[in-house]
Design a protein around this motif. Structure first.
Motif, PDB file in Angstrom:
ATOM      1  N   GLY A   1      -4.232   8.910  11.478  1.00  0.00           N
ATOM      2  CA  GLY A   1      -2.972   8.660  10.298  1.00  0.00           C
ATOM      3  C   GLY A   1      -3.793   7.609   9.273  1.00  0.00           C
ATOM      4  O   GLY A   1      -3.364   7.597   8.147  1.00  0.00           O
TER       5      GLY A   1
ATOM      6  N   GLU B   1      -1.797  -1.580   5.595  1.00  0.00           N
ATOM      7  CA  GLU B   1      -1.205  -2.917   4.955  1.00  0.00           C
ATOM      8  C   GLU B   1      -2.206  -3.871   5.558  1.00  0.00           C
ATOM      9  O   GLU B   1      -2.343  -4.991   4.615  1.00  0.00           O
ATOM     10  CB  GLU B   1       0.205  -2.848   5.461  1.00  0.00           C
TER      11      GLU B   1
ATOM     12  N   ASN C   1       6.535   5.910   1.581  1.00  0.00           N
ATOM     13  CA  ASN C   1       5.935   6.978   1.950  1.00  0.00           C
ATOM     14  C   ASN C   1       5.317   7.223   3.150  1.00  0.00           C
ATOM     15  O   ASN C   1       5.065   8.314   3.773  1.00  0.00           O
ATOM     16  CB  ASN C   1       5.065   7.715   0.687  1.00  0.00           C
ATOM     17  N   ILE C   2       4.489   5.993   3.729  1.00  0.00           N
ATOM     18  CA  ILE C   2       3.662   6.055   4.873  1.00  0.00           C
ATOM     19  C   ILE C   2       4.598   5.567   5.749  1.00  0.00           C
ATOM     20  O   ILE C   2       4.721   6.020   6.998  1.00  0.00           O
ATOM     21  CB  ILE C   2       2.386   5.120   4.629  1.00  0.00           C
TER      22      ILE C   2
ATOM     23  N   LYS D   1      -5.916   9.567   6.690  1.00  0.00           N
ATOM     24  CA  LYS D   1      -4.832  10.001   5.854  1.00  0.00           C
ATOM     25  C   LYS D   1      -4.413   8.906   4.755  1.00  0.00           C
ATOM     26  O   LYS D   1      -4.215   9.324   3.615  1.00  0.00           O
ATOM     27  CB  LYS D   1      -3.728  10.605   6.419  1.00  0.00           C
ATOM     28  N   THR D   2      -3.894   7.989   5.413  1.00  0.00           N
ATOM     29  CA  THR D   2      -3.234   7.035   4.574  1.00  0.00           C
ATOM     30  C   THR D   2      -4.435   6.341   3.358  1.00  0.00           C
ATOM     31  O   THR D   2      -3.848   6.309   2.255  1.00  0.00           O
ATOM     32  CB  THR D   2      -2.649   6.005   5.277  1.00  0.00           C
TER      33      THR D   2
ATOM     34  N   THR E   1       0.769  -1.172   0.202  1.00  0.00           N
ATOM     35  CA  THR E   1       0.103   0.189   0.033  1.00  0.00           C
ATOM     36  C   THR E   1       0.784   1.156  -0.016  1.00  0.00           C
ATOM     37  O   THR E   1       0.451   2.294  -0.455  1.00  0.00           O
ATOM     38  CB  THR E   1      -0.912  -0.033   1.182  1.00  0.00           C
ATOM     39  N   ASN E   2       2.026   1.053   0.577  1.00  0.00           N
ATOM     40  CA  ASN E   2       2.963   2.216   0.444  1.00  0.00           C
ATOM     41  C   ASN E   2       3.784   2.373  -0.821  1.00  0.00           C
ATOM     42  O   ASN E   2       3.681   1.591  -1.783  1.00  0.00           O
ATOM     43  CB  ASN E   2       4.222   1.911   1.245  1.00  0.00           C
TER      44      ASN E   2
ATOM     45  N   LEU F   1       2.001   7.956  11.090  1.00  0.00           N
ATOM     46  CA  LEU F   1       1.894   7.113  10.014  1.00  0.00           C
ATOM     47  C   LEU F   1       2.760   5.851  10.102  1.00  0.00           C
ATOM     48  O   LEU F   1       1.753   5.030   9.327  1.00  0.00           O
ATOM     49  CB  LEU F   1       2.738   8.000   8.692  1.00  0.00           C
TER      50      LEU F   1
ATOM     51  N   ALA G   1       0.054   3.565  11.095  1.00  0.00           N
ATOM     52  CA  ALA G   1      -1.119   3.572  10.127  1.00  0.00           C
ATOM     53  C   ALA G   1      -0.900   2.859   9.058  1.00  0.00           C
ATOM     54  O   ALA G   1      -1.427   2.162   8.360  1.00  0.00           O
ATOM     55  CB  ALA G   1      -1.631   5.082   9.774  1.00  0.00           C
ATOM     56  N   SER G   2       0.529   2.911   8.647  1.00  0.00           N
ATOM     57  CA  SER G   2       0.856   1.997   7.404  1.00  0.00           C
ATOM     58  C   SER G   2       0.619   0.606   7.775  1.00  0.00           C
ATOM     59  O   SER G   2       0.095  -0.137   6.962  1.00  0.00           O
ATOM     60  CB  SER G   2       2.444   2.259   7.156  1.00  0.00           C
TER      61      SER G   2
ATOM     62  N   GLN H   1      -3.347   6.833  -0.494  1.00  0.00           N
ATOM     63  CA  GLN H   1      -3.140   5.620  -1.119  1.00  0.00           C
ATOM     64  C   GLN H   1      -4.373   5.111  -1.760  1.00  0.00           C
ATOM     65  O   GLN H   1      -4.278   3.919  -2.131  1.00  0.00           O
ATOM     66  CB  GLN H   1      -2.429   4.789  -0.157  1.00  0.00           C
TER      67      GLN H   1
END
Lengths: 441, 441
Positions: free
Chosen positions: B19, B313, A290-291, B22-23, A149-150, B305, B308-309, B27
């Protein structure tokens, strides 16, 4: 639990192949529990059946003829023979027969991966290659499954254990390159013909594979920037270290405007950079998303068992997945990976003739518009002058002029900057007076 | 591509929740491509709808009533509110309704994971929790998918960014604990009530989760050895550093004969140990497998972030997988994590009364059968005597005697040894003569 075993063929019983055999035997119970059935090696292709091995092999299993593997009743074949030929022909034939492939062969993938993936998709077999990059570190799996997802901007790292071992030895034991190489060969870290490692090919193959996996494209190999460690010498490592950096063979795959850049080069890393900590034959991969930010993965990059671990984990994972087509790879002409303007480089100057003082040489660079952030100067007992500078704006014209006017040999290396470098001489074209130059020695 | 969006509910719009929003927005294209349909937040539970947030939220989405989330048409709910109550009730109700859950809540999992996993299996929904351990580092995915054939002997690491930031500040800026904590709070690395972090609870929850995942069992939380950093002081860090170690809050899950050991404790690591390099709010996890050797995973352990990533994911990965029952967790009484005999410890001695000289004190230890590998002695301006020793065989009786005879306060910390420590005093019970004692200062 079904008792029908997973039938595995093995191409190559060298270091990694022996490790695969040992691992399958040692971890048989775990494998059976996970897969619901045992894993059995049914055929092993070797070149020399009489060769002494660290692992026992039933004589009935061994063959020197690939056709016997092909006609045997294998579900999946592990290719750990290395090199492009005949591995390429064998893998093609096996895919066409409907066999899944697990390979550790980075050169094969970097040279024929695009085509082999299409072939595997057409025949609905899986092609798994975790072991081809960074030994036991499951970096490919992570990139394929858990960082999707990044937006990944770069994947870089120390991907060749042999050269990292040599560089570590040079730095720690103050050995010249050829002695460190000899030591690596004696200890089994380097092969008799070390060219693939020391010329940067091995690291380039791996970063090509990483680029395809992450960006879906890569440069043709012959367009990548590749420099090995075979022309490095101790004076360069020492000066770099005094300037606060460590030289590592850094492989980088970077997404840039003109396409994906690939490069392998001895590169200066700040001493406290995570990749600068990687010692000996270890490997490490840094992924920038980026995340998620920067992630670092570190472990043993080569050797019998770490690579075998990746092979066998890959094999087991593959057998628990349904077939889905492998994303296609493609090669694309593009940006040749020329360094960005305005970045700092390590410029190494060496002169035996003493046709100029360090002051004159640095003043010359300064007048020529080269910004200098840091410098170190060394004379050795044979009156060799060595100057290392962290510089910006150094061009081929400077190089030619230094050779002509001072008899100086120049070498330039990329620097991974922390953004702290500043022009200490205040180079502004020709405005700076010689008296303002301060030397750090 | 189907246009029906994946409908996501969100419990909590704090740092991580913001986060996640936003993600998902940033994305969205990647998510849609991967999943074949867009991802849409349809409901977000907040405590205070008037609160200023760094992320814009449509008023129609916001609710303060959990019932509205429950009755809305969500496929999957992201729980990032933290704490056990009311998260526990909410997650239960959502699972029972058939919702998949993605959570970052380590306390919830460590306290109720065993039960929630059973409940999720029964209702055939997935419970995903990559974000609960080590922020953006995909360590749980790696352990579940790519290190399944290895026998893992231990998973250890720096799992709490707040305390690592505090320790880094103490060491680098020579700050006392409370000032470093204050700084961490001002910078948003520590909460107003920092007890869960500084008392080691947060790291313990995470190592409990790692143990369940890797070993299929863990100790009940109240049986784990847990010590935070709240009683550490600068003198201890300084002496440890002079002895060649760095103190880190190390969380360990180890397979031992009596069962799985869990411990969280300030621990001395050799300065060149990979985990000793982890600075600031970063996290790192080291996994030891019998085939692969040691692997290290490093990255940002907390923050909007990176966490959140992991959440997003995890969410995307979950949606690409078919349901399969989650392996069950179980708690088992067992080995309380008492240090093995014969291991080296860091014994810190402090005295204000000066009732004995360092020579007398060390001689006393030596006579009492304590082996000493290294020692450092400091006096400060207030005549406080501090002695740090890397010792073996130090017991509670020694501690009591030091207090009684010399008025000395003692503190003992575990040491991760490189196996290089040797008894420099040659302690052999009472055989050693005082004159043989050599001091390192």
């Amino acid at each position: 639990m079904s008792t029908e075993a997973v039938k595995v063929g093995l191409l190559g019983v060298g270091t990694v192949g022996g490790g695969v055999l040992k691992t399958i035997r040692l971890q048989q119970q775990k494998l059976s529990e996970r897969l619901g059935r045992p894993v059995e090696i049914v055929k092993a292709l070797v070149r020399d059946p009489g060769k002494k091995r660290t692992v026992e092999l039933d004589h009935d299993l061994i063959t020197t003829r690939f056709e016997e593997v092909l006609k045997s009743d294998v579900d999946i074949v592990v290719e750990v023979m290395g090199g492009v030929e005949p591995a390429y022909e064998y893998v093609r034939a096996l895919i066409e027969k409907g066999c899944h492939i697990v390979t550790a062969n980075k050169e094969l993938l970097a040279r024929h991966g695009t085509e082999l993936i299409q072939l595997a998709n057409r025949h609905q077999v899986q092609l798994a290659y975790e072991a081809s990059v960074a030994g036991g570190i499951p970096i490919l799996g992570v990139l394929r499954q858990f960082l999707r997802t990044n937006d990944i901007s770069s994947v870089s790292g120390i991907l060749n254990g042999t050269t990292n071992f040599i560089l570590t030895q040079m730095e720690q034991a103050k050995l010249p390159y050829h002695e460190a190489l000899k030591q690596a060969q004696e200890l089994g870290y380097a092969e008799a013909d070390p060219s693939s490692d020391v010329e940067g090919w091995d690291a380039l193959y791996k970063s090509y594979i990483l680029a395809q996996l992450v960006f879906g494209e890569a440069l043709p190999l012959n367009q990548a920037r590749r420099r090995g460690i075979d022309s490095l010498h101790l004076g360069q490592l020492t000066l770099a270290h005094e300037l606060g950096y460590r030289i590592k063979l850094l492989a980088q795959a970077t997404k840039a405007e003109g396409g994906v850049q690939l490069s392998v080069s001895p590169t200066l890393l700040p001493l406290d950079h995570p990749l600068a900590q990687v010692q000996g034959a270890d490997n490490a991969v840094q992924v920038s998303g980026n995340i998620v930010g920067d992630l670092l993965f570190m472990g043993k990059g080569a050797g019998e068992l770490p690579t075998a671990s990746a092979v066998v984990e890959d094999l087991a994972y593959l057998l628990t997945q349904r077939f889905s087509p492998h994303p296609l790879w493609r090669e694309r002409q593009g940006n040749h990976g020329v360094g960005k303007e305005g970045t700092w480089s390590f410029v190494y100057l060496e002169s035996t003739g003493l046709q100029g003082t360090p002051e004159q040489i640095l003043h010359f660079l300064n007048l020529g518009g080269v910004s200098i952030a840091k410098q170190r100067i060394q004379y050795d007992w044979a009156n060799v002058l060595r100057i290392g500078v962290i510089a910006r704006g150094f061009t081929d014209e400077h190089r030619a002029a230094l050779q002509r006017d001072f008899g100086i040999q120049t070498d330039v290396f990329p620097v991974i900057s922390r953004g702290e470098e500043q022009d200490i001489l205040g180079a502004k074209g020709r405005e700076v007076d010689g008296k303002e130059i301060h030397f750090g020695y």
